[in-house]
Design an enzyme around this catalytic site. Structure first.
Site, PDB file in Angstrom:
ATOM      1  N   CYS A 112      39.216  42.241  36.312  1.00 56.99           N
ATOM      2  CA  CYS A 112      40.121  42.905  35.364  1.00 56.99           C
ATOM      3  C   CYS A 112      40.064  44.428  35.452  1.00 56.99           C
ATOM      4  O   CYS A 112      40.910  45.117  34.885  1.00 56.99           O
ATOM      5  CB  CYS A 112      39.833  42.457  33.937  1.00 56.99           C
ATOM      6  SG  CYS A 112      39.901  40.670  33.754  1.00 56.99           S
ATOM      7  N   HIS A 245      42.521  47.665  29.181  1.00 54.44           N
ATOM      8  CA  HIS A 245      42.751  46.315  29.686  1.00 54.44           C
ATOM      9  C   HIS A 245      43.094  45.406  28.502  1.00 54.44           C
ATOM     10  O   HIS A 245      42.420  45.417  27.478  1.00 54.44           O
ATOM     11  CB  HIS A 245      41.494  45.825  30.409  1.00 54.44           C
ATOM     12  CG  HIS A 245      41.525  44.367  30.722  1.00 54.44           C
ATOM     13  ND1 HIS A 245      42.611  43.769  31.322  1.00 54.44           N
ATOM     14  CD2 HIS A 245      40.609  43.393  30.509  1.00 54.44           C
ATOM     15  CE1 HIS A 245      42.350  42.481  31.461  1.00 54.44           C
ATOM     16  NE2 HIS A 245      41.154  42.224  30.973  1.00 54.44           N
ATOM     17  N   ASN A 275      45.801  37.824  28.658  1.00 48.76           N
ATOM     18  CA  ASN A 275      44.992  38.640  29.574  1.00 48.76           C
ATOM     19  C   ASN A 275      45.431  38.335  31.009  1.00 48.76           C
ATOM     20  O   ASN A 275      45.180  37.244  31.511  1.00 48.76           O
ATOM     21  CB  ASN A 275      43.514  38.289  29.349  1.00 48.76           C
ATOM     22  CG  ASN A 275      42.578  39.035  30.275  1.00 48.76           C
ATOM     23  OD1 ASN A 275      43.008  39.676  31.234  1.00 48.76           O
ATOM     24  ND2 ASN A 275      41.286  38.927  29.994  1.00 48.76           N
TER      25      ASN A 275
END
Ligand code: UT7
Length: 318
Positions: A112, A245, A275
């Site tokens: 990520c 993020h 996500n």
């Protein structure tokens, strides 16, 4: 020599899976998912739709916004955890699909945090005078790594891609960047399997200690934000837009609070995208650029965190 983002693009797969859809297949509720994560829906790639396909659409939009052709690219960097193949890199597959053959192309694997790692790498290549025009992409079909019967992970993630074109310029651009990793935390977030002799060895699904990831994320996002602000001689009050993020709205809120910023200065797409790993930051950036929130001269702070454990930040003047 400085590096500036001169165009952004994004792509989300057509199919939307809502919390209500998940409620019908696993033991979860819309209330639990919204309260613990802020996520309401996520986009899921179609069968046969790969990371390079999503990257291609996002890249074409970024190139169009930048007003440049694929032939002008000197370098393509793709951040992905879900490459089309074990090898070659998805950047090479994207290069061929774009018709940009001949420029350098490689992948970055920092889960990520991949996009901030890739953007920082592009900045270094440009400032070293090696290249002038770089395509940086975060693209994921993370849904392929999920055990759709594991309610503690499958509700969290989605698929998508975001891209930026970065060019050499005589004014910044990218003001400062910092990257970190702590390999002692490998086990808190991983897909521990691999392919060996034609068989999968270990688990091919996301394994996560959610609480440990949450705590580490909030701590390191606050620390690395301070680092880049100090490097650029700016204060958190100078930040117009914070784009962390997009993992969990509670992580976004905690990060903003530690920096003394209101949620009105945070770009948040997690409710609609879930996500999307390396794609989450460029997806959110593209949205805020295209809807006019991010304007010329403003300071934008991008922050990634994820498996590795990895984290990093890039501070921009738009
Ligand atoms: O890019 C980084 C990727 N990862 C992350 O960002 C994850 C970071 N962590 C988180 O976002 C949160 O830790 C989670 C959303 C994963 C979990 O939230 P939490 O507040 O830490 O909940 P918890 O793990 O303490 O679980 C609470 C309860 C458990 O039940 P018991 O043991 O208390 O009876 C879980 O079994 O919630 C249960 N649970 C669920 N219930 C309904 C876990 N998943 C679900 C679910 N639906 N989907």
């Amino acid at each position: 020599m400085h590096a500036r983002i001169v165009g952004t693009g994004a792509c989300l797969p057509e199919r939307v899976v809502t919390n209500e859809d998940l409620q019908a297949t696993i033991d979860t509720t819309d209330e639990w998912i919204v309260a613990r994560t802020g996520i309401r829906q996520r986009h899921i790639a179609a069968d046969g739709q790969y990371a390079s396909d999503l990257a291609l659409s996002a890249s074409r939009r970024a190139l169009e916004a930048a007003g440049i052709t694929p032939a002008e690219l000197d370098l393509i960097i793709v951040a992905t955890t879900t490459p089309d193949m074990t090898f070659p890199g998805t950047a090479c597959i994207l290069q061929e699909k774009l018709g940009a053959n001949g420029c350098a192309a490689f992948d970055v694997q920092a889960v990520c945090s991949g996009f901030v790692y890739a953007l920082t790498t592009a900045d270094m290549f440009i400032r070293a005078g090696q290249v002038k025009t770089v395509l940086v992409v975060g693209t994921e079909v993370f849904s392929r790594l999920l055990d759709w019967t594991d309610r503690s992970t499958c509700v969290l993630f989605g698929d998508g891609a975001g891209a930026v074109v970065v060019r050499a310029a005589d004014r910044p651009g990218i003001l400062a960047s910092r990257l970190h990793a702590d390999g002692s935390l490998v086990d808190i977030l991983s897909v521990p399997g691999s392919v060996c002799g034609g068989a999968i060895v270990g688990s091919p699904f996301v394994k996560m200690d959610g609480g440990a990831v949450f705590k580490a994320a909030v701590r390191v996002l606050a620390e690395v934000a301070e680092e880049v602000l100090e490097a650029a001689k700016l204060r958190s009050s100078d930040v117009n837009w914070l784009i962390p993020h997009q993992a969990n709205v509670r992580i976004l809120e905690a990060t903003a609070k530690r920096l003394g910023l209101g949620m009105d200065r945070v770009v948040s797409t997690v409710a609609r995208h879930g996500n999307t790993s390396a794609a989450s930051i460029p997806l959110a950036l593209d949205e805020a650029v295209r809807d006019g929130r991010i304007r010329s001269g403003q300071h934008v702070l991008l922050e990634g965190v994820g498996g590795g454990f990895t984290w990093g930040a890039v501070l921009l003047r738009w």
